[in-house]
Design an enzyme around this catalytic site. Structure first.
Site, PDB file in Angstrom:
ATOM      1  N   GLU A 171       0.857  -1.192   0.000  1.00  0.00           N
ATOM      2  CA  GLU A 171       0.000   0.000   0.000  1.00  0.00           C
ATOM      3  C   GLU A 171       0.892   1.242   0.000  1.00  0.00           C
ATOM      4  OE1 GLU A 171      -2.971   0.067   3.085  1.00  0.00           O
ATOM      5  OE2 GLU A 171      -3.666   2.077   2.537  1.00  0.00           O
TER       6      GLU A 171
ATOM      7  N   GLU B  30      -6.558  -9.184   3.383  1.00  0.00           N
ATOM      8  CA  GLU B  30      -5.690  -8.587   4.411  1.00  0.00           C
ATOM      9  C   GLU B  30      -5.734  -9.500   5.629  1.00  0.00           C
ATOM     10  OE1 GLU B  30      -6.048  -4.397   5.427  1.00  0.00           O
ATOM     11  OE2 GLU B  30      -6.674  -3.921   3.383  1.00  0.00           O
TER      12      GLU B  30
ATOM     13  N   ASN C 289      -6.729   1.539   2.706  1.00  0.00           N
ATOM     14  CA  ASN C 289      -7.465   2.788   2.903  1.00  0.00           C
ATOM     15  C   ASN C 289      -7.013   3.857   1.899  1.00  0.00           C
ATOM     16  OD1 ASN C 289      -8.690   1.524   5.074  1.00  0.00           O
ATOM     17  ND2 ASN C 289      -7.317   2.416   6.589  1.00  0.00           N
TER      18      ASN C 289
ATOM     19  N   ASN D 249     -12.073  -0.879  -1.106  1.00  0.00           N
ATOM     20  CA  ASN D 249     -11.436  -1.427   0.095  1.00  0.00           C
ATOM     21  C   ASN D 249     -12.244  -1.085   1.335  1.00  0.00           C
ATOM     22  OD1 ASN D 249      -9.015  -2.441   1.704  1.00  0.00           O
ATOM     23  ND2 ASN D 249      -9.237  -0.351   2.506  1.00  0.00           N
ATOM     24  N   GLU D 250     -12.535  -2.085   2.154  1.00  0.00           N
ATOM     25  CA  GLU D 250     -13.167  -1.887   3.478  1.00  0.00           C
ATOM     26  C   GLU D 250     -14.243  -0.808   3.448  1.00  0.00           C
ATOM     27  OE1 GLU D 250     -10.158  -1.487   6.580  1.00  0.00           O
ATOM     28  OE2 GLU D 250      -9.663  -3.618   6.396  1.00  0.00           O
TER      29      GLU D 250
ATOM     30  N   GLN E  36       1.356  -6.331   5.542  1.00  0.00           N
ATOM     31  CA  GLN E  36       1.690  -5.987   4.191  1.00  0.00           C
ATOM     32  C   GLN E  36       3.043  -6.631   3.872  1.00  0.00           C
ATOM     33  OE1 GLN E  36       0.977  -1.807   3.373  1.00  0.00           O
ATOM     34  NE2 GLN E  36      -1.057  -1.871   4.275  1.00  0.00           N
TER      35      GLN E  36
HETATM   36  O1  AHR Z   1      -3.136  -2.722   6.195  1.00  0.00           O
HETATM   37  C1  AHR Z   1      -3.356  -1.524   6.878  1.00  0.00           C
HETATM   38  C2  AHR Z   1      -4.785  -1.044   6.740  1.00  0.00           C
HETATM   39  O2  AHR Z   1      -5.643  -1.919   7.412  1.00  0.00           O
HETATM   40  C3  AHR Z   1      -5.351  -0.990   5.340  1.00  0.00           C
HETATM   41  O3  AHR Z   1      -5.055   0.197   4.690  1.00  0.00           O
HETATM   42  C4  AHR Z   1      -6.825  -1.090   5.577  1.00  0.00           C
HETATM   43  O4  AHR Z   1      -7.498  -1.689   4.498  1.00  0.00           O
HETATM   44  C5  AHR Z   1      -6.950  -1.862   6.874  1.00  0.00           C
HETATM   45  O5  AHR Z   1      -7.790  -1.248   7.752  1.00  0.00           O
END
Ligand code: AHR
Length: 514
Positions: A27, A292, A72, A172-173, A351
């Protein structure tokens, strides 16, 4: 000494591991990109600015797929900012992490990096501040051969051939209030299905993942999947789920039990997806994208904390230093993923570098492996093939797990947690790999494994990851404090594998079969 027994039969399979089960995530966050995979001027950087020391560790780790560019971050990202001549790329405020994004690394650099790392891409589109139009343009820019404005722009930028990106995340989320332009399930379902439709019209060969819940503890979990999938069922191939394990309460037994809640979460999402199929009398089965997962709790920051730091470029944030104990919980999560290979086809360790990551770097300096590096590398190396059902007889314990993520603070019961957590994979080359986590913190464990239908076998590799200090870490100065060692006591006796596992240990035994 505890005793446990495992029974495996070559014919009793859960499913084959999809190569994309061994994915990870990059990310635009902290030093994951800048100072992580990309650092022009670093002594090991190649002509594209990719750190070769990091690339070497990535290859050793063995991810097969990389999700990008968020997270995010993607919910405020204009992908057009990250393509074209460097000098013309705008710097922007990133409202996800309160950083300044210089945009010197973008889609094309990412694709070049994937080629250098020999991994497949999983591209996320912005369904926060943007929508279907920007998403279909990005698919056209990346995957259309030429002859249109977007595809010719890619060619003009220097990438003549299409990138041919097969796997895409629809945002995402989007269930999380922390997300830029967070949406209700109905609003997200509507935008995701329209974006999916147009993206597929541009390239019918792509696969799409809709956002499921960003945690099992989200108040909307269940209802969210139901509503989103009512909208998107016919347009997508996967529904996503995310989990970060924690040990906030310094209760190691509960922490090591927590991967079992990943098992529950997966099975619940499967049930929710299949219930939507049932309502339609459909035999389509959505697969799961666990895009994730990791251990993460020490370096979480509130938005108020982030604001105080101003708008730095690539700040050293979310740089979780992983302990031996974290590697054990992480190994438990690997076993949970393997044991659901029939439905979890895609998974991404979140990550890859510096940000809650198995690989750490010093900007301008070296790179090293964190404790969680090893279970992942083992899973990727030994986990390819047919996952077998395991019948496990082990003592168990009851626990409860505190999970404050999201807007609720909840404690979940975890009952009948077997001290031994196991997965077994019959490899394509004919061998059998067994992953064994001893969750007893004090006692050794004698495990007898009966593997039926394999004929004669021999131990070809036996590996243990263990440290007397559960808080031991690998750092720049002590990069090899925690590392795998040969497991001394794996023997074959009368057709049975007998393994002697240390307390609080992660173990992998690979058998060659004759
Ligand atoms: O991986 C860190 C963050 O965790 C990511 O940006 C988000 O998708 C999750 O809340």
């Amino acid at each position: 000494m505890r005793k446990a027994r495992v029974l495996i039969d070559r014919d009793f399979a859960i499913g084959h591991t999809d190569p994309r089960l061994f994915g990870a995530f990059i990310e635009h966050l902290g030093r994951c990109v800048y100072g992580g995979i990309y650092e022009p001027g670093h002594p090991t950087a190649d002509e594209k600015g990719f750190r070769k020391d990091v690339l070497a560790l990535v290859k050793e780790l063995g991810p097969t797929l990389i999700r990008y560019p968020g997270g995010n971050f993607v919910s405020g990202y204009n992908w057009e900012d990250g393509v074209g001549p460097l000098a013309a790329r705008p710097a922007r405020l990133d409202l996800a992490w309160f950083s300044t994004e210089p945009n010197s690394f973008g889609t094309n650099e990412f694709m070049d990096w994937c080629r250098a790392a020999d991994v497949a891409p999983m591209m996320a589109v912005n369904l926060g501040t943007r929508g279907g139009d920007a998403a279909r343009s990005l698919v056209e820019y990346c995957n259309h051969p030429g002859g249109t404005a977007w595809s010719e722009l890619r060619r003009k930028h220097g990438w003549d051939k299409p990138h041919d990106i097969k796997l895409w995340c629809l945002g995402n989320e989007m269930d999380g209030p922390w997300q830029m332009e967070h949406k209700s399930a109905a609003a997200y379902g509507a935008i995701a299905s329209e974006a999916a439709k147009m993206m597929r019209w541009v390239d019918p060969t792509i696969e799409l993942a809709a956002c499921g819940s960003s945690g099992r503890n989200m108040p909307t979990f269940g209802q969210w999947e139901d509503t989103v999938l009512e909208h998107t069922f016919d347009h997508v191939d996967y529904v996503s789920l995310h989990t970060y394990l924690n040990n906030y309460r310094q209760d190691t037994a509960s922490f090591l039990a927590s991967p079992d809640l990943m098992d529950s979460f997966i099975e619940e999402v499967v049930a929710l997806a299949d219930a939507v199929a049932a309502k339609r009398r459909s035999n389509k089965r959505l697969m799961l994208s666990f895009d994730e997962w990791n251990v993460w709790y020490r370096t979480r920051r509130s938005r108020a904390d982030r604001v105080k730091e101003g708008w730095p470029v690539a700040p050293p944030i979310l740089e979780e230093i992983y302990t031996m104990e974290d590697a054990l919980a992480f190994g438990g999560a690997c076993i949970s993923l393997l044991n659901h290979a029939d439905r979890v086809k895609v998974a991404c360790l979140a990550q890859l570098v510096n940000v809650i990551a198995p690989i750490m770097t010093e900007t301008g300096g070296g790179a090293w492996r964190q404790t969680i590096f090893f279970p992942f590398a083992h899973m990727s190396r030994f986990g390819r093939g047919k996952v077998l059902r395991t019948q496990v007889e082990s003592d168990s314990y009851d626990s409860s797990y505190y999970d404050p993520r999201g807007v609720q603070e909840l404690t979940f019961p975890v009952s009948n947690v077997p001290y031994l957590k196991v997965a077994a994979v019959a490899g394509e080359g004919g061998g059998l790999s067994i992953f064994l986590l001893n969750r007893d913190l004090k006692r050794d464990m004698q495990v007898n494994v009966e593997a039926r239908g394999f004929g004669r076998f021999a131990v070809s590799q036996a590996i243990e990851l263990r440290h007397d200090d559960l808080h031991a870490t690998n750092t720049k100065d002590t990069p090899e404090r925690v590392k795998p060692a040969p497991l001394q006591e794996g023997t074959i006796e009368g057709g049975l594998l007998r393994a002697h596992l240390g307390p609080a240990s992660w173990n992998v035994i690979h058998l060659s079969v004759h």
